[in-house]
Design a protein around this motif. Structure first.
Motif, short mmCIF file in Angstrom:
data_model
loop_
_atom_site.label_atom_id
_atom_site.label_comp_id
_atom_site.label_asym_id
_atom_site.label_seq_id
_atom_site.Cartn_x
_atom_site.Cartn_y
_atom_site.Cartn_z
N GLU A 1 27.77 60.43 38.32
CA GLU A 1 26.74 59.43 38.62
C GLU A 1 27.39 58.10 39.03
O GLU A 1 26.98 57.46 39.99
N THR A 2 28.41 57.73 38.27
CA THR A 2 29.12 56.48 38.53
C THR A 2 29.79 56.50 39.91
O THR A 2 29.71 55.53 40.68
N ILE A 3 30.45 57.61 40.19
CA ILE A 3 31.15 57.71 41.49
C ILE A 3 30.13 57.73 42.63
O ILE A 3 30.32 57.08 43.66
N ALA A 4 29.04 58.45 42.43
CA ALA A 4 28.01 58.51 43.47
C ALA A 4 27.50 57.10 43.78
O ALA A 4 27.34 56.71 44.95
N GLU A 5 27.31 56.34 42.72
CA GLU A 5 26.80 54.98 42.90
C GLU A 5 27.83 54.10 43.61
O GLU A 5 27.51 53.36 44.52
N ALA A 6 29.09 54.21 43.18
CA ALA A 6 30.14 53.37 43.75
C ALA A 6 30.39 53.68 45.23
O ALA A 6 30.73 52.81 46.00
N LEU A 7 30.22 54.95 45.59
CA LEU A 7 30.54 55.33 46.97
C LEU A 7 29.29 55.51 47.83
O LEU A 7 29.39 55.88 49.00
N GLY A 8 28.13 55.25 47.24
CA GLY A 8 26.90 55.38 48.01
C GLY A 8 26.65 56.80 48.48
O GLY A 8 26.29 57.05 49.63
N ARG A 9 26.88 57.78 47.58
CA ARG A 9 26.69 59.19 47.95
C ARG A 9 25.58 59.79 47.12
O ARG A 9 25.22 59.28 46.05
N ASP B 1 38.09 51.21 46.53
CA ASP B 1 37.00 51.88 45.81
C ASP B 1 37.46 52.37 44.45
O ASP B 1 36.67 52.42 43.51
N PHE B 2 38.74 52.72 44.33
CA PHE B 2 39.25 53.16 43.03
C PHE B 2 39.10 52.06 41.98
O PHE B 2 38.80 52.31 40.83
N LEU B 3 39.35 50.81 42.42
CA LEU B 3 39.20 49.68 41.50
C LEU B 3 37.76 49.59 41.02
O LEU B 3 37.48 49.37 39.84
N ASP B 4 36.85 49.74 41.96
CA ASP B 4 35.43 49.65 41.64
C ASP B 4 35.03 50.77 40.68
O ASP B 4 34.32 50.55 39.70
N ILE B 5 35.50 51.98 40.98
CA ILE B 5 35.14 53.14 40.15
C ILE B 5 35.67 52.96 38.73
O ILE B 5 34.95 53.18 37.75
N VAL B 6 36.92 52.52 38.61
CA VAL B 6 37.50 52.33 37.28
C VAL B 6 36.72 51.27 36.51
O VAL B 6 36.42 51.42 35.33
N PHE B 7 36.37 50.18 37.20
CA PHE B 7 35.58 49.11 36.57
C PHE B 7 34.25 49.66 36.04
O PHE B 7 33.85 49.41 34.91
N ARG B 8 33.61 50.45 36.87
CA ARG B 8 32.31 51.00 36.46
C ARG B 8 32.45 52.01 35.31
O ARG B 8 31.61 52.06 34.41
N LEU B 9 33.51 52.82 35.37
CA LEU B 9 33.72 53.80 34.30
C LEU B 9 33.99 53.09 32.97
O LEU B 9 33.51 53.52 31.92
N GLU B 10 34.77 52.02 33.03
CA GLU B 10 35.06 51.26 31.80
C GLU B 10 33.77 50.78 31.16
O GLU B 10 33.60 50.84 29.94
N ARG B 11 32.86 50.30 31.99
CA ARG B 11 31.61 49.77 31.43
C ARG B 11 30.70 50.90 30.95
O ARG B 11 30.06 50.80 29.91
N GLN B 12 30.66 51.96 31.74
CA GLN B 12 29.81 53.09 31.43
C GLN B 12 30.22 53.74 30.11
O GLN B 12 29.38 54.05 29.28
N PHE B 13 31.54 53.93 29.91
CA PHE B 13 32.02 54.66 28.73
C PHE B 13 32.55 53.73 27.64
O PHE B 13 33.04 54.19 26.62
N LYS B 14 32.47 52.43 27.92
CA LYS B 14 32.98 51.44 26.95
C LYS B 14 34.41 51.76 26.52
O LYS B 14 34.74 51.83 25.33
N VAL B 15 35.24 52.02 27.52
CA VAL B 15 36.67 52.27 27.24
C VAL B 15 37.50 51.29 28.07
O VAL B 15 36.97 50.63 28.97
N LYS B 16 38.77 51.21 27.76
CA LYS B 16 39.68 50.37 28.55
C LYS B 16 40.63 51.26 29.32
O LYS B 16 41.28 52.13 28.76
N ILE B 17 40.66 51.05 30.62
CA ILE B 17 41.59 51.80 31.47
C ILE B 17 42.47 50.77 32.17
O ILE B 17 42.03 50.15 33.14
#
Lengths: 425, 437, 146
Positions: free
Chosen positions: C22-30, C51-67
């Motif tokens: 879901e996160t990747i779909a949103e970040a890449l507009g797919r 886009d990798f930066l954006d995806i990692v940022f979104r994943l961090e927020r989504q899963f409340k983890v630090k990457i």
């Protein structure tokens, strides 16, 4: 002799419509699209009127979904207008029918010139949550940055996004510029595109102007500076009280006459000449004698190799602020004497689009010439005696010839004039 | 013969230079640093960067615009980088020995590479305090509480063309004037546009340049987030190392560079000192990605090729290249590929340096500052250093200036500037001794 | 055999996959349907490096983890030193072997030697990001302060 520059495509969007014809017809019918701001709760605001595009659906403007995270509202408008102009000109089907080497050359010889506003206050607000978390401590600000602010922030706010994404979408690789000179931006995009064609640097170019200045902080400052109208924009009226902001974009495809002929393009009109000069007396200063505008018109006429008598109609800047309209009337009187050609102004119908205003006026001038009909200024009630020699009317007038003069004025005392001719169909 | 009339080529002379850079607050000090390899990169001092992943930058040091500009009222309308612009432009005008006067004002143009809205960090903090303490803007409060506190000076200073306006006002310029903004290519595009104004007869004189300062918490944050900056906080002087195998990002700088351009014959008639001919400009779009550069150099190739054609120069005429050379892995590689594609074997005989190795990346100011550096290289017959190049990247196989002093007569110099979004600019300067009218 | 450090079960991957997709779909507009577990991000979903930066940022927020930024590249190298992993920009044989182990989700035919170290991100698939999240979650349970 320099090359002739033809207009082969147009596109536009603003509160009054989503294509040039729709916008022109709304103005012609005397309808104003200015209304209370809907993007935020403006109910307590002393000034809450603007030319907002109602029900703006980003996906309907720009299909590429990924782009939506990379650009701002103003960029979407610019990209939309550009895509419509490119479509109108039929550039892409033509290119795609060429053999690969010819298509590469076509791309290298296609320029992109964009005029934009250069940014918005609200772009910075993405840092507010971080400022809250930091509680005044920059150390915390730095440490929590990466988890609080989206990494794409800078890219979203770049002033040259429209330029970049027109390039990427259409693979145009020619000369380019992104002009951020307030209200003159869009007209200068046309002027610089035309100059590149005349100098042989490109065979065709897309010129776009876009702006979306309807945001709380901008409205606030315009209000504080006394620039906003109480009810509506009444250009050249005794009771005019200021301007109102609008949002939108317009675009033109320009081609050398030879390039247009070679691909059998439908020619809408011809760019005849332009000029831009500064009064340079301060960001907000306007000379009362219209000095800058006079010089811009004289130079544009020289550039077009025509005289005042050849001008058939004028689209004035007419932003509705007392000093700008009075000095503009003075400049028109200086050039055209007591018998100026039919004159109109469009901002009353959809607001002041700042960076996009002059290029949208250019598109509407072309439409007016094509219809043989200069729309009236519907909000005009009583002509200011200081503007008495202007040939303005509340109703439509026929142009005196097939040539239009478009005027644009902006901060830093910038004055631009542009001349164009419509093609006989 | 037929009726073909070829108008004589209009040539453009560079007659004045002004610089405010991390290396010095005038042209002389900046140039000396470039020749001796003194770095302008150090820990950030103008604000507390201790919590940022990157804590080093190339700051302008000890610059006081009041030393260059007497008009205190004008300075009230200036933020940090407007001060740099006024200072550098004043030096360029003095250096040229000619100023707009009533009779000539309309024949003076001004083109600047800047043109992005500018909000000082303190003003953002103030807006946050008043309207968004909880982190989210409350527009309805703007309307109620905002009016009383709306400071027109903040509005003026933040306008994208305010720097242009201040220059016009200070110098009394009344001709064609505009600001352009193509990110890191802005300064180069401004200079290129200025050349065209003189060629097409729109102006006889143009004050042109670029200026920027993103060295504030928001600007630094923006580039940190993109991972574009070198994180070598412990070795600031080594951090910017364009074309080195170990390069890992650029260094954010600030400053301004201005040039006075004049129609060549007029400059000669008044006996002006001519640094160089501004001989050509090339301008292209990469149309590839927003930040990734095309590995083949597509885009920059067209800009360099156009500039050569515009200058009526052959590739083998070029002696010196002031590279864009940001010190990011991808950008340096693709620039070298582009240089190789345009110059072929002659690329081995072009001396190349990226002065960003010493002064960092001046963003919108970079292209204009670096064009001025090319003019100085031609004028003095000396080349500035590409510092910190210890082990060149095998894919960056050009002849870099690695030792000092580096005397060399420069006939033709070129300067590249490439911006986010794919705008590419290349300007070409020619030694005035080689100009034969 | 994979080292225990790297052991991530299919179940663990599948547990995070829906949200990652879901996160990747949103970040890449797919469309979500495009974001298959095996889809390569650059070649399949038209991502570019930022886009990798954006995806990692979104994943961090989504899963409340630090990457930490650059974590993927660091993980890919594992216990190998930089010199053991790559030489003059190309992966060594040992490096290639290690990478293939690490990116076990990537089909073997995509590891065509020689591979440039900078081209490693071209190999990343949606599953690569699922594993990144799982690893970050495990890291977080090891050191609760993150």
């Amino acid at each position: 002799m320099s090359k002739k520059v033809m207009i082969t495509g147009e596109g536009a969007i603003c509160a009054a419509g989503k294509d040039p014809d729709e916008i022109w017809k709304a103005a012609r019918a005397g309808r104003s699209a200015i209304d209370a701001i809907q993007q935020w709760d403006s109910s307590n605001w002393p000034s809450r009127l603007a030319g907002e595009i109602a029900d703006l659906n980003p996906r309907a403007l720009v299909e590429d979904r990924k782009l939506h995270k990379l650009v701002r509202r103003t960029d979407l408008l610019g990209l939309y207008a550009a895509s419509k102009a490119i479509e109108d000109a039929g550039l892409i089907p033509h290119r795609d029918a060429l053999d690969p080497a010819q298509a590469d050359l076509f791309n290298d010889r296609t320029g992109v010139y964009v005029g934009g506003g250069g940014g918005a206050y609200q772009d910075q607000y993405d840092y507010f949550p971080l400022l809250t978390a930091a509680r005044g401590d920059l150390g915390i600000f730095g440490r929590q940055l990466a988890t609080t602010v989206n990494p794409m922030w800078l890219l979203r706010t770049l002033p040259n996004n429209v330029l970049c994404h027109i390039g990427i979408r259409y693979a145009f690789k020619g000369p380019n510029a992104c002009i951020t000179n307030h209200t003159a931006s869009g007209m200068l995009a046309v002027a610089e595109a035309a100059a590149a064609l005349r100098a042989g640097e490109a065979d065709r170019a897309v010129a776009v102007g876009h702006d979306s200045p309807i945001e709380p902080e901008t409205i606030l400052y315009f209000h504080a500076l006394g620039l906003l109208a109480a009810d509506t924009i009444r250009p050249f009226d005794s009771a005019r009280s200021g301007t109102l902001l609008g949002e939108g974009a317009a675009a033109l495809v320009l081609e050398t006459a030879a390039a247009a002929r070679a691909r059998g393009a439908k020619v809408r009109g011809e760019f005849l000449g332009s000029a831009c000069v500064a009064e340079g007396e301060g960001l907000l200063s306007i000379r009362t004698d219209g000095d800058g505008l006079v010089r811009a018109i004289v130079l544009a006429l020289e550039d077009a190799e025509i005289g005042p008598a050849d001008v058939g109609m004028i689209v004035a800047h007419g932003n509705g602020t007392p000093p700008s309209d009075a000095s503009e009337a003075s400049a028109i009187r200086h050039i055209f004497g007591t018998k100026p050609p039919p004159t109109t102004a469009f901002k009353w119908a959809f607001g002041h689009l700042l960076a996009a205003s002059g290029i949208l006026d250019t598109v509407l001038a072309l439409d007016s010439l094509r219809h043989g009909d200069v729309p009236g200024i519907a909000t005009l009630r009583e002509l200011d005696p200081a503007c008495a020699t202007l040939a303005v009317s509340t109703t439509a007038q026929p142009p005196r010839s097939g040539v239009a003069l478009v005027l644009g004025r902006g901060f830093a005392g910038t004055n631009a004039a542009l001349l164009l001719r419509a093609s006989a169909d | 013969m037929g009726g073909i009339v070829t108008r004589a080529r209009v040539r453009v002379a560079i007659t004045g230079l002004g610089l405010v850079t991390p290396l010095g607050n005038d042209t002389r000090t900046t140039w000396e640093a470039l020749l001796t390899g003194r770095t302008g990169i150090a820990p950030i001092m103008t604000f507390d960067a201790s919590g940022f992943p990157v804590r080093i930058g190339a700051e302008v040091k000890g610059f006081d615009p009041r030393t260059a500009i007497e008009d205190r009222k004008l300075l009230k309308f200036s933020n940090r980088y407007h001060g740099f612009a006024l200072g550098a432009a004043e030096e360029a005008i003095r250096d040229a020995g000619i100023r707009p006067e009533n009779a000539s004002a309309a024949r003076w143009g001004c083109v600047v590479g800047s043109g992005m809205m500018g909000i000082e960090f303190g003003e953002l903090v103030e807006a946050h305090r008043r309207f968004a303490v909880d982190g989210h803007i409350a527009p309805e409060r703007f309307g109620i509480d905002g009016i009383a506190g709306a400071d027109p000076l903040v509005f003026c200073r933040s306008q994208a063309n305010n720097g242009l306006s201040l220059l016009l006002q200070h110098f009394g310029i009344r001709g064609y004037a505009t600001a352009v903004h193509t990110a890191c290519a802005s300064g180069g595009q401004a200079v290129g546009t200025a050349v065209k104004l003189i060629r097409r007869g729109t102006a006889d004189f143009v004050l042109t340049g670029g200026f920027d300062s993103m060295l504030n918490p928001v600007g630094l944050a923006a580039f940190c987030l993109l991972g574009a900056l070198s994180p070598d906080n412990d070795e600031p002087e080594r951090a910017s190392r364009p074309f080195d195998r170990t390069r890992n990002g650029f260094i954010l700088g600030e400053g301004a560079g201005f040039l006075v351009l004049e129609e060549w014959n007029a400059a000669c008639r008044r006996g002006a000192r001519i640094y160089a001919e501004l001989a050509g400009d090339g301008n292209s779009l990469s149309s590839y990605r927003i930040t990734d550069s095309h590995p083949s150099g597509d885009g920059p190739i067209q800009a360099m090729a156009q500039a050569l054609a515009d200058a009526r120069a052959r590739p083998e005429d070029v002696d010196y290249l002031n590279a864009h050379g940001t010190s990011t892995p991808m950008n340096d590689r693709s620039e070298c590929a582009a240089v190789r594609a345009v110059f072929g074997a002659h690329a081995d005989r072009i001396a190349v340096s990226s002065t960003k190795s010493l002064m960092g990346h001046l963003i919108a100011g970079a292209g204009a500052v670096e064009a001025a550096i090319c003019a100085l290289a031609i004028h003095h017959g000396l080349l500035p250093l590409n510092a910190n190049l210890h082990e060149p990247d095998p894919e960056c196989d050009l002849d870099f200036v690695r030792d000092l002093p580096h005397p060399r007569r420069v006939g033709v110099a070129i300067s590249n500037s490439f911006g986010f979004g794919g705008s590419n600019n290349c300007v070409i300067l020619r030694n005035p001794e080689d100009v034969h009218i | 055999m994979q080292s225990s450090y790297d052991t991530i079960s299919k179940d663990e991957v599948m547990e995070v996959y829906p949200k990652v997709a879901e996160t990747i779909a949103e970040a890449l507009g797919r469309d979500l349907d495009d974001v298959k577990l095996t889809a390569p991000l650059m070649e399949g979903l038209d991502a570019e490096s930022i886009d990798f930066l954006d995806i990692v940022f979104r994943l961090e927020r989504q899963f409340k983890v630090k990457i930490p930024r650059g974590k993927i590249a660091e993980d890919a190298r594992g216990t190998l030193s930089e010199e053991e992993f790559e030489q003059k920009g190309y992966l060594t044989q040992a490096g290639l072997k290690r990478l293939q182990e690490h990116l076990s989700e990537v089909s073997p035919e995509r590891f065509r030697s020689p591979i440039k170290a900078r081209d490693i991100p071209r190999l990343f698939t949606v599953e690569t990001f699922c594993k990144l999240v799982v690893r970050a979650q495990k890291q977080a349970t090891k050191s609760p302060d993150g």
